[in-house]
Write a protein that holds these residues in place. Structure first.
Motif, PDB file in Angstrom:
ATOM      1  N   SER A  81     -11.014  11.421   6.291  1.00 12.87           N
ATOM      2  CA  SER A  81     -10.512  10.514   5.016  1.00 12.87           C
ATOM      3  C   SER A  81     -10.265   9.273   5.713  1.00 12.87           C
ATOM      4  CB  SER A  81      -9.332  10.959   4.459  1.00 12.87           C
ATOM      5  OG  SER A  81      -9.603  11.989   3.921  1.00 12.87           O
ATOM      6  N   LEU A 105      -9.106   4.854   4.207  1.00 14.23           N
ATOM      7  CA  LEU A 105      -8.726   3.656   3.202  1.00 14.23           C
ATOM      8  C   LEU A 105      -9.364   2.274   3.872  1.00 14.23           C
ATOM      9  CD1 LEU A 105      -7.389   3.113   0.712  1.00 14.23           C
ATOM     10  CD2 LEU A 105      -5.291   2.492   2.227  1.00 14.23           C
ATOM     11  N   PHE A 118       0.872   4.741   0.689  1.00 12.31           N
ATOM     12  CA  PHE A 118      -0.145   5.715   1.396  1.00 12.31           C
ATOM     13  C   PHE A 118       0.190   6.991   0.732  1.00 12.31           C
ATOM     14  CE2 PHE A 118      -0.095   2.321   4.994  1.00 12.31           C
ATOM     15  CZ  PHE A 118      -1.287   2.434   5.136  1.00 12.31           C
ATOM     16  N   ILE A 172       0.734  -1.014  -0.168  1.00 14.41           N
ATOM     17  CA  ILE A 172      -0.057  -0.085   0.199  1.00 14.41           C
ATOM     18  C   ILE A 172       0.654   1.045  -0.124  1.00 14.41           C
ATOM     19  CG2 ILE A 172      -1.705   1.352   1.189  1.00 14.41           C
ATOM     20  CD1 ILE A 172      -2.742  -1.321   2.164  1.00 14.41           C
ATOM     21  N   LYS A 179      -0.238   7.686  -2.140  1.00 22.42           N
ATOM     22  CA  LYS A 179      -1.299   8.036  -3.118  1.00 22.42           C
ATOM     23  C   LYS A 179      -2.722   7.826  -3.025  1.00 22.42           C
ATOM     24  CE  LYS A 179       1.972   6.426  -6.584  1.00 22.42           C
ATOM     25  NZ  LYS A 179       2.585   5.567  -7.648  1.00 22.42           N
ATOM     26  N   THR A 180      -2.605   7.837  -1.438  1.00 23.10           N
ATOM     27  CA  THR A 180      -4.169   7.584  -0.821  1.00 23.10           C
ATOM     28  C   THR A 180      -4.653   8.975  -0.103  1.00 23.10           C
ATOM     29  OG1 THR A 180      -3.503   6.811   1.461  1.00 23.10           O
ATOM     30  CG2 THR A 180      -3.453   5.326  -0.406  1.00 23.10           C
TER      31      THR A 180
END
Length: 275
Positions: free
Chosen positions: A226, A228, A30, A28, A32-33
């Motif tokens: 936000s 994920l 992060f 993952i 790009k999240t």
């Protein structure tokens, strides 16, 4: 109290089956999240098809049926658990997992950015002359925590505790293996829930839990934060650092979610830096 797993030969049934789906591993990123400001250097990864459905069934069966309610702190955590001690299963799962873990998390040492985020500077500080602290991954602890989430069950935002049964060993990573699929969501309605959700950092907002050893949040998350989501999927493994990575088990709406949680253990060494 932990119980010993049933004696008997341990095997992951489909290790060499030509019909087993390929294992796919994805780190993952992060950065790009939506959580980039909080966790960009942090470690988490998803490994799909680590276990086949038949293997997941065998792992669940190894736990037995002595489920106990696990309720803590004003419904902070509600689920059912079997805590099983099984060196054989820990070894079998570690051997399946190891080839899919990146080399950079297998050795943690001072001066490496990822190592310092995973272990924390204090765990990398000690030295003996020219020999420096190095933590080397050895595999899963023999304690396996089986969890069953029924409708209404959940686990609010928290950080996992670093487990240290002795001076020379400590956990820095959690491996959560999903052992069941959730029912498909109803058309036009909400899903079945049960996601593992990463939340923004709550550093300074939590309290140490004497019951769980982890860190609980003091304040509720806000609806516009936000996050994920990692969806439960049979045979999928989620591996992530325990230190300072906030996550929750979202409420199960329909069906049941079965998982096994592993502490990935590191052994402490003093080693001279390589030239």
């Amino acid at each position: 109290m932990a119980s010993d797993a049933p004696a008997g030969e341990v095997s992951l049934l489909d290790s060499y089956s030509p019909d087993r789906p390929p294992v796919t591993a994805m780190r993952i990123d992060f950065s790009k999240t939506p959580l980039a400001p909080h966790y960009s250097p942090y470690f988490a990864m998803v490994i799909d098809s680590l276990l086949t459905p038949a293997e997941c069934a065998a792992v669940i069966a190894s736990a037995g049926s002595n489920w106990r309610d696990l309720k803590k702190g004003d419904s902070w955590r509600e689920c059912e658990q079997i805590l099983s001690v099984s060196p054989d299963w820990a070894k079998a799962l570690s051997e399946r997992l190891a080839p899919h873990l990146p080399d950079e998390i297998k050795v943690l040492k001072k001066g490496d950015v990822l190592s310092e985020h995973i272990a924390g500077p204090s765990n990398l500080r000690a030295s003996q002359g020219t020999s420096k602290t190095v933590w080397r991954l050895r595999g899963a602890d023999e304690r396996l925590s089986f969890l069953r989430y029924r409708p209404g069950h959940h686990f609010k935002p928290h950080c996992d505790a670093l487990y240290s049964p002795g001076d020379k060993e400590k956990s820095f990573l959690t491996c959560q293996i999903y052992l069941s699929d959730m029912p498909e969501g109803q058309q036009g309605g909400e899903g079945s829930g049960g996601e593992t959700r990463f939340w923004p950092s709550r550093t300074g907002m939590g309290r140490q839990s004497k019951k769980s050893g982890g860190v609980e949040e003091d304040e509720q998350h806000t609806e516009n934060e936000s996050f994920l989501n990692i969806e439960p999927k049979i045979g999928r493994a989620l591996v992530f650092q325990q230190r300072m990575l906030w996550h929750s088990g979202q409420e199960v709406k329909r069906g049941e979610k079965f998982t096994v949680r592993l502490d990935l253990m590191y052994n402490h060494h003093f080693e001279k830096p390589s030239k």
